[in-house]
Design a protein around this motif. Structure first.
Motif, PDB file in Angstrom:
ATOM      1  N   LEU A 162       6.115   3.629  -6.222  1.00  0.00           N
ATOM      2  CA  LEU A 162       7.317   2.805  -6.377  1.00  0.00           C
ATOM      3  C   LEU A 162       6.956   1.419  -6.913  1.00  0.00           C
ATOM      4  O   LEU A 162       5.793   1.014  -6.871  1.00  0.00           O
ATOM      5  CB  LEU A 162       8.033   2.657  -5.030  1.00  0.00           C
ATOM      6  CG  LEU A 162       8.511   3.967  -4.381  1.00  0.00           C
ATOM      7  CD1 LEU A 162       8.913   3.725  -2.929  1.00  0.00           C
ATOM      8  CD2 LEU A 162       9.662   4.564  -5.160  1.00  0.00           C
ATOM      9  N   SER A 163       7.977   0.708  -7.416  1.00  0.00           N
ATOM     10  CA  SER A 163       7.736  -0.620  -7.994  1.00  0.00           C
ATOM     11  C   SER A 163       7.319  -1.613  -6.914  1.00  0.00           C
ATOM     12  O   SER A 163       7.804  -1.590  -5.783  1.00  0.00           O
ATOM     13  CB  SER A 163       9.011  -1.106  -8.683  1.00  0.00           C
ATOM     14  OG  SER A 163       8.970  -2.502  -8.795  1.00  0.00           O
ATOM     15  N   LEU A 164       6.423  -2.521  -7.296  1.00  0.00           N
ATOM     16  CA  LEU A 164       5.898  -3.494  -6.326  1.00  0.00           C
ATOM     17  C   LEU A 164       6.632  -4.830  -6.371  1.00  0.00           C
ATOM     18  O   LEU A 164       6.281  -5.746  -5.638  1.00  0.00           O
ATOM     19  CB  LEU A 164       4.414  -3.744  -6.602  1.00  0.00           C
ATOM     20  CG  LEU A 164       3.435  -2.674  -6.113  1.00  0.00           C
ATOM     21  CD1 LEU A 164       2.018  -3.093  -6.460  1.00  0.00           C
ATOM     22  CD2 LEU A 164       3.557  -2.476  -4.612  1.00  0.00           C
TER      23      LEU A 164
ATOM     24  N   LYS B 249       0.838  -1.208   0.000  1.00  0.00           N
ATOM     25  CA  LYS B 249       0.000   0.000   0.000  1.00  0.00           C
ATOM     26  C   LYS B 249       0.876   1.262   0.000  1.00  0.00           C
ATOM     27  O   LYS B 249       0.645   2.210  -0.757  1.00  0.00           O
ATOM     28  CB  LYS B 249      -0.901  -0.004   1.240  1.00  0.00           C
ATOM     29  CG  LYS B 249      -2.337   0.383   0.954  1.00  0.00           C
ATOM     30  CD  LYS B 249      -3.155   0.394   2.228  1.00  0.00           C
ATOM     31  CE  LYS B 249      -2.945   1.708   2.980  1.00  0.00           C
ATOM     32  NZ  LYS B 249      -3.466   1.699   4.341  1.00  0.00           N
ATOM     33  N   ILE B 250       1.922   1.221   0.854  1.00  0.00           N
ATOM     34  CA  ILE B 250       2.827   2.372   0.947  1.00  0.00           C
ATOM     35  C   ILE B 250       3.565   2.581  -0.373  1.00  0.00           C
ATOM     36  O   ILE B 250       3.687   3.694  -0.873  1.00  0.00           O
ATOM     37  CB  ILE B 250       3.840   2.163   2.098  1.00  0.00           C
ATOM     38  CG1 ILE B 250       3.106   2.177   3.444  1.00  0.00           C
ATOM     39  CG2 ILE B 250       4.933   3.223   2.073  1.00  0.00           C
ATOM     40  CD1 ILE B 250       3.937   1.689   4.617  1.00  0.00           C
ATOM     41  N   ARG B 251       4.024   1.458  -0.971  1.00  0.00           N
ATOM     42  CA  ARG B 251       4.788   1.555  -2.228  1.00  0.00           C
ATOM     43  C   ARG B 251       3.897   2.114  -3.350  1.00  0.00           C
ATOM     44  O   ARG B 251       4.354   2.927  -4.145  1.00  0.00           O
ATOM     45  CB  ARG B 251       5.336   0.175  -2.648  1.00  0.00           C
ATOM     46  CG  ARG B 251       6.214  -0.485  -1.636  1.00  0.00           C
ATOM     47  CD  ARG B 251       7.680  -0.275  -1.764  1.00  0.00           C
ATOM     48  NE  ARG B 251       8.257  -0.442  -3.064  1.00  0.00           N
ATOM     49  CZ  ARG B 251       9.522  -0.100  -3.321  1.00  0.00           C
ATOM     50  NH1 ARG B 251      10.276   0.396  -2.357  1.00  0.00           N
ATOM     51  NH2 ARG B 251      10.034  -0.266  -4.506  1.00  0.00           N
TER      52      ARG B 251
ATOM     53  N   ALA C 154      12.527  -7.105   7.091  1.00  0.00           N
ATOM     54  CA  ALA C 154      13.386  -5.915   7.161  1.00  0.00           C
ATOM     55  C   ALA C 154      12.921  -4.885   6.132  1.00  0.00           C
ATOM     56  O   ALA C 154      12.836  -3.680   6.415  1.00  0.00           O
ATOM     57  CB  ALA C 154      14.844  -6.309   6.901  1.00  0.00           C
ATOM     58  N   TYR C 155      12.597  -5.381   4.932  1.00  0.00           N
ATOM     59  CA  TYR C 155      12.135  -4.509   3.852  1.00  0.00           C
ATOM     60  C   TYR C 155      10.822  -3.816   4.231  1.00  0.00           C
ATOM     61  O   TYR C 155      10.663  -2.605   4.076  1.00  0.00           O
ATOM     62  CB  TYR C 155      11.949  -5.374   2.600  1.00  0.00           C
ATOM     63  CG  TYR C 155      11.492  -4.638   1.382  1.00  0.00           C
ATOM     64  CD1 TYR C 155      12.392  -3.874   0.637  1.00  0.00           C
ATOM     65  CD2 TYR C 155      10.169  -4.729   0.952  1.00  0.00           C
ATOM     66  CE1 TYR C 155      11.960  -3.212  -0.495  1.00  0.00           C
ATOM     67  CE2 TYR C 155       9.747  -4.072  -0.182  1.00  0.00           C
ATOM     68  CZ  TYR C 155      10.645  -3.311  -0.890  1.00  0.00           C
ATOM     69  OH  TYR C 155      10.220  -2.659  -2.008  1.00  0.00           O
TER      70      TYR C 155
ATOM     71  N   TYR D  87       5.946  -8.640  -4.183  1.00  0.00           N
ATOM     72  CA  TYR D  87       5.480  -9.944  -4.667  1.00  0.00           C
ATOM     73  C   TYR D  87       6.539 -11.020  -4.410  1.00  0.00           C
ATOM     74  O   TYR D  87       6.228 -12.141  -4.063  1.00  0.00           O
ATOM     75  CB  TYR D  87       5.191  -9.908  -6.174  1.00  0.00           C
ATOM     76  CG  TYR D  87       4.074  -8.980  -6.569  1.00  0.00           C
ATOM     77  CD1 TYR D  87       2.805  -9.145  -6.015  1.00  0.00           C
ATOM     78  CD2 TYR D  87       4.263  -7.973  -7.491  1.00  0.00           C
ATOM     79  CE1 TYR D  87       1.763  -8.303  -6.369  1.00  0.00           C
ATOM     80  CE2 TYR D  87       3.231  -7.123  -7.857  1.00  0.00           C
ATOM     81  CZ  TYR D  87       1.988  -7.291  -7.288  1.00  0.00           C
ATOM     82  OH  TYR D  87       0.964  -6.464  -7.638  1.00  0.00           O
ATOM     83  N   PHE D  88       7.803 -10.623  -4.642  1.00  0.00           N
ATOM     84  CA  PHE D  88       8.889 -11.605  -4.604  1.00  0.00           C
ATOM     85  C   PHE D  88       9.075 -12.227  -3.208  1.00  0.00           C
ATOM     86  O   PHE D  88       9.116 -13.452  -3.071  1.00  0.00           O
ATOM     87  CB  PHE D  88      10.189 -10.963  -5.082  1.00  0.00           C
ATOM     88  CG  PHE D  88      11.354 -11.907  -5.113  1.00  0.00           C
ATOM     89  CD1 PHE D  88      11.476 -12.840  -6.140  1.00  0.00           C
ATOM     90  CD2 PHE D  88      12.321 -11.885  -4.118  1.00  0.00           C
ATOM     91  CE1 PHE D  88      12.545 -13.722  -6.169  1.00  0.00           C
ATOM     92  CE2 PHE D  88      13.394 -12.771  -4.139  1.00  0.00           C
ATOM     93  CZ  PHE D  88      13.506 -13.687  -5.169  1.00  0.00           C
ATOM     94  N   PHE D  89       9.170 -11.400  -2.172  1.00  0.00           N
ATOM     95  CA  PHE D  89       9.426 -11.929  -0.818  1.00  0.00           C
ATOM     96  C   PHE D  89       8.289 -12.836  -0.329  1.00  0.00           C
ATOM     97  O   PHE D  89       8.556 -13.957   0.126  1.00  0.00           O
ATOM     98  CB  PHE D  89       9.694 -10.795   0.184  1.00  0.00           C
ATOM     99  CG  PHE D  89      10.906  -9.969  -0.138  1.00  0.00           C
ATOM    100  CD1 PHE D  89      12.078 -10.571  -0.595  1.00  0.00           C
ATOM    101  CD2 PHE D  89      10.896  -8.592   0.004  1.00  0.00           C
ATOM    102  CE1 PHE D  89      13.212  -9.825  -0.904  1.00  0.00           C
ATOM    103  CE2 PHE D  89      12.020  -7.830  -0.299  1.00  0.00           C
ATOM    104  CZ  PHE D  89      13.174  -8.444  -0.758  1.00  0.00           C
TER     105      PHE D  89
END
Ligand code: ZN
Ligand code: ZN
Length: 287
Positions: free
Chosen positions: A43-45, A36-38, A161-162, A49-51
């Motif tokens: 910014l790219s999402l 939501k913040i991204r 962490a991200y 999705y990856f993590f």
């Protein structure tokens, strides 16, 4: 129902269902909030999705490959030699090809199980090279699913962490981290303030994610390191405590790594579905 039975039932429900559910909610909460913040910052999402994809795929693989001792209905094909001493009964099984395999008896499963197996009181089964019973993933960690456990913890640590970075970044916009407002970063305080309508709904949620996420981050870093340590040393926390050296503990770090992760097992860190020859677990025989 007796008091002890009721408290046992509560403990079982808490350990088997509440903890994995809490884990899933925390992961989903951090992921959705970060996304939501991204989006709002344009910014790219891709990492959002990856993590989670890594975390979910490793959790699935972890369930699909439990480390339980498979039971054969075949009679034991070998000669059993038992050496009695008062502390431990050593059992050697000489196979038809004259190889000698060490087994021990599990009185709970009523089986001869390979040495280094341990009976898990929660799963009620014998697990090959049991590391520990993981309450957050809801299953035992043993030889075959150890690799997924380690990669799960690693990606959970990186993903957390991200997410924490982004959530913290937004929170500092509303509450200063220095001075009196720093108290708002402490969940019980924010919750109390929310109760008396001095903090917004979203703040309670964000601080919940930040505080529990920070705890999860520390635990995940610790578990990843412990898992890699056990893997590279071909040991388990139990064997370390008891100072037991497993056969072949003089092998190289790479050999020990490949015994758990399989050949070219480093692919597992990025591709959880990477097909490697599954670690073969020696079968258990009826006593
Ligand atoms: Zn057992
Ligand atoms: Zn277990």
């Amino acid at each position: 129902m007796l008091y002890s039975e009721a408290s046992d039932l509560i403990a079982v429900i808490f350990l088997n269902y509440v903890l994995p559910t809490f884990n899933a909610i925390l992961i989903a909460g951090i992921t959705i909030t970060t996304a939501k913040i991204r989006i709002s910052e344009g910014l790219s999402l891709i990492w959002c999705y990856f993590f989670p994809a890594q975390i979910i795929l490793n959790w699935i693989q972890f369930y699909r490959q439990p480390s339980f001792i498979p039971l054969t209905t075949e009679p034991i094909p070998a000669l059993i030699t038992k050496t009695n001493d008062l502390i431990q009964r050593d059992i050697s099984i000489t196979m038809p090809d004259q190889t000698v395999i060490k087994y021990k008896e599990c009185y709970k499963c009523d089986l001869y199980v390979p040495e280094r197996s341990h009976h898990c009181p929660y799963c009620k089964k014998c697990v090959y090279i049991l590391d520990h019973h993981c309450f957050f993933l809801g299953y035992c960690v043993g030889r075959t699913n150890m690799k997924y456990f380690i990669t799960f913890c690693m990606w959970a640590a990186i993903g957390t962490a991200y997410g924490l970075y982004h959530i913290f970044d937004v929170m500092t916009f509303y509450r200063s981290i220095s001075g009196k407002e720093a108290m708002f970063y402490f969940f019980p305080f924010t919750f109390a303030m929310w109760y008396v309508e001095r903090a917004a709904d979203f703040e309670v949620f964000y601080i919940f994610l930040l505080d529990f996420g920070l705890g999860a981050l520390i635990i995940c870093i610790f578990l990843t390191s412990m898992g890699l340590y056990s893997t590279l040393n071909n040991s388990t926390p139990y064997e370390d405590r008891k100072n037991i050296k497993a056969d072949g503990s003089d092998k190289s770090l790479l050999d020990n790594f490949e015994a758990v992760f399989g050949r070219h097992g480093y692919f597992h860190f990025v591709f959880p579905m990477f097909p490697t020859k599954a670690t073969r677990i020696p079968v258990g025989y009826r006593r």
